[in-house]
Scaffold this motif. Sequence first.
Motif, PDB file in Angstrom:
ATOM      1  N   ILE A  94      -4.332   7.129  -1.845  1.00 35.28           N
ATOM      2  CA  ILE A  94      -3.421   6.014  -1.613  1.00 35.28           C
ATOM      3  C   ILE A  94      -3.803   4.898  -2.573  1.00 35.28           C
ATOM      4  N   GLY A  95      -2.856   4.015  -2.859  1.00 34.22           N
ATOM      5  CA  GLY A  95      -3.133   2.927  -3.796  1.00 34.22           C
ATOM      6  C   GLY A  95      -2.070   1.868  -3.743  1.00 34.22           C
ATOM      7  N   LEU A  96      -2.224   0.866  -4.571  1.00 37.27           N
ATOM      8  CA  LEU A  96      -1.291  -0.251  -4.595  1.00 37.27           C
ATOM      9  C   LEU A  96      -0.096   0.042  -5.487  1.00 37.27           C
ATOM     10  N   LEU A  97       1.085  -0.350  -5.011  1.00 38.57           N
ATOM     11  CA  LEU A  97       2.315  -0.325  -5.797  1.00 38.57           C
ATOM     12  C   LEU A  97       3.135  -1.556  -5.425  1.00 38.57           C
ATOM     13  N   PRO A  98       4.015  -2.016  -6.307  1.00 35.78           N
ATOM     14  CA  PRO A  98       4.888  -3.136  -5.937  1.00 35.78           C
ATOM     15  C   PRO A  98       5.726  -2.791  -4.715  1.00 35.78           C
ATOM     16  N   THR A  99       5.952  -3.759  -3.842  1.00 36.36           N
ATOM     17  CA  THR A  99       6.760  -3.484  -2.649  1.00 36.36           C
ATOM     18  C   THR A  99       8.191  -3.118  -3.017  1.00 36.36           C
ATOM     19  N   ALA A 100       8.649  -3.570  -4.191  1.00 33.42           N
ATOM     20  CA  ALA A 100      10.002  -3.240  -4.633  1.00 33.42           C
ATOM     21  C   ALA A 100      10.058  -1.938  -5.424  1.00 33.42           C
ATOM     22  N   TRP A 101       8.942  -1.209  -5.476  1.00 32.96           N
ATOM     23  CA  TRP A 101       8.897   0.038  -6.247  1.00 32.96           C
ATOM     24  C   TRP A 101       9.905   1.047  -5.684  1.00 32.96           C
ATOM     25  N   PRO A 102      10.727   1.667  -6.531  1.00 37.34           N
ATOM     26  CA  PRO A 102      11.718   2.641  -6.048  1.00 37.34           C
ATOM     27  C   PRO A 102      11.086   3.991  -5.738  1.00 37.34           C
ATOM     28  N   ALA A 103      10.312   4.020  -4.676  1.00 34.14           N
ATOM     29  CA  ALA A 103       9.548   5.227  -4.348  1.00 34.14           C
ATOM     30  C   ALA A 103      10.473   6.366  -3.918  1.00 34.14           C
ATOM     31  N   GLY A 104      10.059   7.575  -4.244  1.00 32.89           N
ATOM     32  CA  GLY A 104      10.795   8.762  -3.847  1.00 32.89           C
ATOM     33  C   GLY A 104      10.589   9.080  -2.377  1.00 32.89           C
ATOM     34  N   PRO A 105      11.160  10.201  -1.913  1.00 35.28           N
ATOM     35  CA  PRO A 105      11.114  10.526  -0.481  1.00 35.28           C
ATOM     36  C   PRO A 105       9.725  10.848   0.048  1.00 35.28           C
ATOM     37  N   ASP A 106       8.774  11.156  -0.835  1.00 32.70           N
ATOM     38  CA  ASP A 106       7.437  11.541  -0.368  1.00 32.70           C
ATOM     39  C   ASP A 106       6.484  10.359  -0.204  1.00 32.70           C
ATOM     40  N   VAL A 107       6.928   9.170  -0.605  1.00 32.63           N
ATOM     41  CA  VAL A 107       6.032   8.004  -0.623  1.00 32.63           C
ATOM     42  C   VAL A 107       6.707   6.814   0.059  1.00 32.63           C
ATOM     43  N   ARG A 108       5.929   6.080   0.812  1.00 35.35           N
ATOM     44  CA  ARG A 108       6.408   4.840   1.400  1.00 35.35           C
ATOM     45  C   ARG A 108       5.428   3.722   1.021  1.00 35.35           C
ATOM     46  N   VAL A 109       5.954   2.549   0.654  1.00 32.88           N
ATOM     47  CA  VAL A 109       5.104   1.410   0.284  1.00 32.88           C
ATOM     48  C   VAL A 109       5.084   0.448   1.464  1.00 32.88           C
ATOM     49  N   LEU A 110       3.931   0.317   2.085  1.00 30.63           N
ATOM     50  CA  LEU A 110       3.775  -0.550   3.255  1.00 30.63           C
ATOM     51  C   LEU A 110       3.535  -1.989   2.806  1.00 30.63           C
ATOM     52  N   PRO A 111       4.272  -2.950   3.346  1.00 34.03           N
ATOM     53  CA  PRO A 111       4.017  -4.350   2.983  1.00 34.03           C
ATOM     54  C   PRO A 111       2.660  -4.804   3.502  1.00 34.03           C
ATOM     55  N   LEU A 112       2.045  -5.695   2.757  1.00 28.98           N
ATOM     56  CA  LEU A 112       0.745  -6.245   3.132  1.00 28.98           C
ATOM     57  C   LEU A 112       0.887  -7.757   3.296  1.00 28.98           C
ATOM     58  N   ASP A 113       0.622  -8.241   4.485  1.00 29.39           N
ATOM     59  CA  ASP A 113       0.721  -9.671   4.769  1.00 29.39           C
ATOM     60  C   ASP A 113      -0.525 -10.118   5.527  1.00 29.39           C
ATOM     61  N   ALA A 114      -0.833 -11.382   5.357  1.00 28.00           N
ATOM     62  CA  ALA A 114      -1.938 -12.022   6.093  1.00 28.00           C
ATOM     63  C   ALA A 114      -3.255 -11.275   5.922  1.00 28.00           C
ATOM     64  N   PRO A 115      -3.810 -11.200   4.712  1.00 26.48           N
ATOM     65  CA  PRO A 115      -3.305 -11.843   3.494  1.00 26.48           C
ATOM     66  C   PRO A 115      -2.398 -10.919   2.685  1.00 26.48           C
ATOM     67  N   LEU A 153       0.848  -1.184   0.000  1.00 29.77           N
ATOM     68  CA  LEU A 153       0.000   0.000   0.000  1.00 29.77           C
ATOM     69  C   LEU A 153       0.887   1.239   0.000  1.00 29.77           C
ATOM     70  N   ALA A 154       0.776   2.052  -1.053  1.00 27.10           N
ATOM     71  CA  ALA A 154       1.559   3.279  -1.175  1.00 27.10           C
ATOM     72  C   ALA A 154       0.846   4.399  -0.429  1.00 27.10           C
ATOM     73  N   VAL A 155       1.559   4.991   0.541  1.00 25.51           N
ATOM     74  CA  VAL A 155       0.987   6.057   1.373  1.00 25.51           C
ATOM     75  C   VAL A 155       1.992   7.197   1.463  1.00 25.51           C
ATOM     76  N   PRO A 156       1.570   8.381   1.864  1.00 24.38           N
ATOM     77  CA  PRO A 156       2.528   9.469   2.060  1.00 24.38           C
ATOM     78  C   PRO A 156       3.573   9.094   3.107  1.00 24.38           C
ATOM     79  N   ALA A 157       4.810   9.438   2.846  1.00 23.10           N
ATOM     80  CA  ALA A 157       5.903   9.056   3.741  1.00 23.10           C
ATOM     81  C   ALA A 157       5.741   9.642   5.134  1.00 23.10           C
ATOM     82  N   ALA A 158       5.029  10.768   5.251  1.00 24.95           N
ATOM     83  CA  ALA A 158       4.855  11.414   6.554  1.00 24.95           C
ATOM     84  C   ALA A 158       3.857  10.691   7.445  1.00 24.95           C
ATOM     85  N   ASP A 159       3.062   9.769   6.882  1.00 27.10           N
ATOM     86  CA  ASP A 159       2.070   9.056   7.695  1.00 27.10           C
ATOM     87  C   ASP A 159       2.783   8.157   8.712  1.00 27.10           C
ATOM     88  N   PRO A 160       2.153   7.900   9.851  1.00 27.49           N
ATOM     89  CA  PRO A 160       2.767   7.019  10.863  1.00 27.49           C
ATOM     90  C   PRO A 160       2.986   5.617  10.302  1.00 27.49           C
TER      91      PRO A 160
END
Length: 295
Positions: A244-265, A171-178
């Motif tokens: 917010i939306g889906l991006l690959p976990t290996a996506w080379p996101a810039g400093p403004d975006v963080r991709v949160l891993p999604l597990d279970a499921p 899940l791609a979210v703003p990097a400033a989010d907790p």
Amino acid sequence: MDVRRLRLLLELSRLGSMREVADELGLTTSTVSQQIAALAREAGTPLLEPDGRRVRLTAAGRRLADHAVGILAAVDAARRDLDPDAEPVGTVRVAGFASAVRRSLLPVVAAIGGTHPDVRVRIDEFEPLEAFELLARDDVDLALVYDYTLAPAAWPVDVDAHQLWTTSWGLAVPAADPRPAPGTSAVDVVAAYAGHRWITNSRNTADEDAVRTLASMAGFTPRIEHQIDSLDLVEVLVGAGLGIGLLPTAWPAGPDVRVLPLDAPAIVLRTYAVTRRGRDRWPPLRLVLDGLLPG
């Protein structure tokens, strides 16, 4: 008309007598005569006329023999083209999504260019639903498509699907989010963003289906605000705080975006090379498939 009979007629026009045709092709004179008589019935007009103790082609027979040259050449070309052991020649038409074209197809095209210069690959960018329609209409020979583990594809009954590679999505979210606590489940991660605007694909339903499935497990209905195909543009919108939306976990996101891993499921994208059933014996298509498939 039976092409074997056309071949006999062509040989008769070339050799001049049924005996010579029979000797040339290892048949009896009676067989040659019977087959050309059957061809005349198929054509609906006499093809032979007496010429002393022999026979010769009528005007219609000569015209049909002239046609037979092109017909038999086309049939021979078609047989060579469809022979699975023949040297690959022709244009393979591919419809695929951008990531699969870049990662899987372009290296194959480069390799083929050096080893099989008579094979061309025509590439059109399409999302899976569009690619399936093109494949069903025989407008392409190969479709590169994807689905998600939370939104599996419903394969048409007349296709063969070969899995290529997989990649985990987050899940791609703003990097400033907790940041969520380590080990937080995908359901809990998504639930934390229940009130946010969401971004999904505009030309395919798979990622929206995955998002809605995960949101349903978290107990809410996502508010789809934007529909974007380009992953780069998805990142830009997320970084701008527009959703917010889906991006690959290996996506080379810039400093403004963080991709949160999604597990279970987990959400795993699976890619496939899809052909109409039975078509993959065509040598040029087989060549491309062999280059695409792992191992």
